[in-house]
Design an enzyme around this catalytic site. Structure first.
Site, short mmCIF file in Angstrom:
data_model
loop_
_atom_site.label_atom_id
_atom_site.label_comp_id
_atom_site.label_asym_id
_atom_site.label_seq_id
_atom_site.Cartn_x
_atom_site.Cartn_y
_atom_site.Cartn_z
N LYS A 201 0.85 -1.19 0.00
CA LYS A 201 0.00 0.00 0.00
C LYS A 201 0.88 1.24 0.00
CE LYS A 201 -3.60 2.48 2.47
NZ LYS A 201 -4.68 2.42 3.43
N GLU A 240 7.32 -6.69 1.95
CA GLU A 240 6.07 -6.58 2.71
C GLU A 240 5.20 -7.83 2.50
OE1 GLU A 240 4.88 -4.56 4.89
OE2 GLU A 240 5.86 -2.62 4.68
N LYS A 255 -2.25 -1.66 -3.75
CA LYS A 255 -3.12 -0.47 -3.72
C LYS A 255 -2.28 0.79 -3.82
CE LYS A 255 -6.13 1.86 -0.51
NZ LYS A 255 -6.42 2.02 0.88
C1 PBG Z 1 -7.65 3.60 5.42
C2 PBG Z 1 -7.91 3.34 3.99
C3 PBG Z 1 -7.72 4.22 2.94
C4 PBG Z 1 -8.24 3.60 1.81
C5 PBG Z 1 -8.70 2.33 2.20
N1 PBG Z 1 -8.48 2.18 3.56
C6 PBG Z 1 -7.21 5.61 2.91
C7 PBG Z 1 -5.91 5.93 3.43
O1 PBG Z 1 -5.04 5.08 3.62
O2 PBG Z 1 -5.72 7.12 3.69
C8 PBG Z 1 -8.29 4.22 0.46
C9 PBG Z 1 -9.32 3.67 -0.46
C10 PBG Z 1 -9.66 4.56 -1.60
O3 PBG Z 1 -9.03 5.61 -1.85
O4 PBG Z 1 -10.61 4.21 -2.31
N2 PBG Z 1 -6.58 3.07 6.03
#
Ligand code: PBG
Length: 330
Positions: A201, A240, A255
């Site tokens: 992520k 990771e 992601k």
């Molecule tokens: C929270 C989380 C986020 C997303 C999913 N879980 C945002 C972030 O990390 O700030 C983003 C999902 C999206 O942008 O559609 N931890």
């Protein structure tokens, strides 16, 4: 691998007719490839539009059964739930995440009671519950504390599992949280609760609309670069994944989605485990902005991007276009 040369070899032959293209297609997108992220809000009878995500609404708990039924009817196997916690329930320590009667737990229960055949994936991270919008706990200097955060995240995960969550999806990026959550789940005999780790992520510019949707954007000070990954890094993402699998993750996620298909491909080739990608809020907003500007055909654009995830190696995709795509595919 070249098996011949022109004109004996003409790659356009198999592209010439629709039946032939269908016959040689290497990738098939179906509704079972889609996970639908749903935002949950308090009250009842509430459908709140999200300004930065045209076409997406937050739904109150009483409306979730209908949404789940529609998704299941279209062949979508799983929903991903995200709560927009009431401002008065947000705190420095995010303790609302541990409340067995919080929005998330009520949402899980409502869906399980009415549409038990659909899977429920729940987000583990503190940002929808903290008054500072970070995914973990802060010390006095504003640094994110890893191990103290993991303790709360374990409590959050157990709270969700007790409410009936099928897949725990930690999106917080703290070190060691997968192992700690897995041990706690085993300890409470939740042997069959899956973990889908947001393993790769990135600290991305594409999460902005999501933060509007869960109401954390207005609170967030600074950025998430001390826990989410640098978009410049690939090897670090593989490390990771290796750690999260060793700690007990059943699936891993990459992601955001489209800008990181190289990571999907590399993770799939290296680890041979189910890989999922999250086509995030900013990607959704970008597609919808292009459609609104008259420069993109929505149906074709949506199906093309989702097919690209499958081609790269994904077992499935979290996408806000899930319902629309499933209808197109059905
Ligand atoms: C929270 C989380 C986020 C997303 C999913 N879980 C945002 C972030 O990390 O700030 C983003 C999902 C999206 O942008 O559609 N931890």
């Amino acid at each position: 691998m070249i098996h011949g040369s022109y004109p004996a070899l003409r790659l356009r032959r198999t592209r010439a007719a629709a039946w032939s293209r269908a016959m040689v297609a290497e990738t098939h997108l179906t509704p079972s490839d889609l996970i639908w992220p749903v935002f949950v809000t308090g009250g009842s009878g509430q459908r709140e539009p999200i300004r930065s995500m045209p076409g997406v609404e937050r739904l109150s708990v009483d409306l979730l059964a209908g949404a789940a039924r529609e998704a299941a009817g279209l062949g979508i196997p799983c929903l991903a739930l995200f709560p927009n916690t009431e401002p008065e329930r947000r705190s420095d320590d995010g303790r609302e995440a541990l409340n067995p009667d919080n929005l998330m737990c009520r949402a899980i229960a409502a869906i399980k009671a009415t549409v038990p055949e659909i899977g429920i994936l729940t987000d583990v991270a503190l940002d929808p519950y903290t008054s500072h919008g970070h995914d973990g706990l802060l010390d006095d200097a504003g640094r994110i504390l890893n191990d103290a955060s993991v303790e709360v995240l374990v409590g959050q995960a157990l709270n969700q599992a007790r409410a009936g969550a099928d897949i725990i999806a930690p999106s917080d990026m703290m070190d060691g949280r997968i192992g700690a959550i897995r041990a706690a789940l085993e300890g409470e005999r939740f042997h069959d609760v899956q973990i889908m780790s947001y393993a790769v992520k990135y600290a991305s510019a594409f999460y902005g609309p999501f933060r509007d949707a869960v109401g954390s954007g207005g609170y967030l000070k600074g950025d998430k670069k001390t826990y989410q990954m640098d978009p410049a890094n690939a090897e670090e993402g593989l490390r990771e994944v290796a750690l999260d699998l060793a700690e007990g993750a059943d699936h891993v996620m990459v992601k955001p989605g489209l800008p990181y298909l190289d990571m999907v491909c590399r993770v799939k080739e290296r680890f041979e485990v189910p890989v999922f990608a999250y086509q995030v809020s900013g990607e959704y907003a970008m597609i919808e902005a292009a459609v609104a500007a008259g420069v993109l055909d929505r149906d074709r654009g949506v199906l093309e991007t989702l097919t690209a995830f499958k081609r790269a190696g994904c077992s499935g995709v979290l996408t806000y276009h899930a319902i629309h795509a499933a209808k197109l595919l059905g």
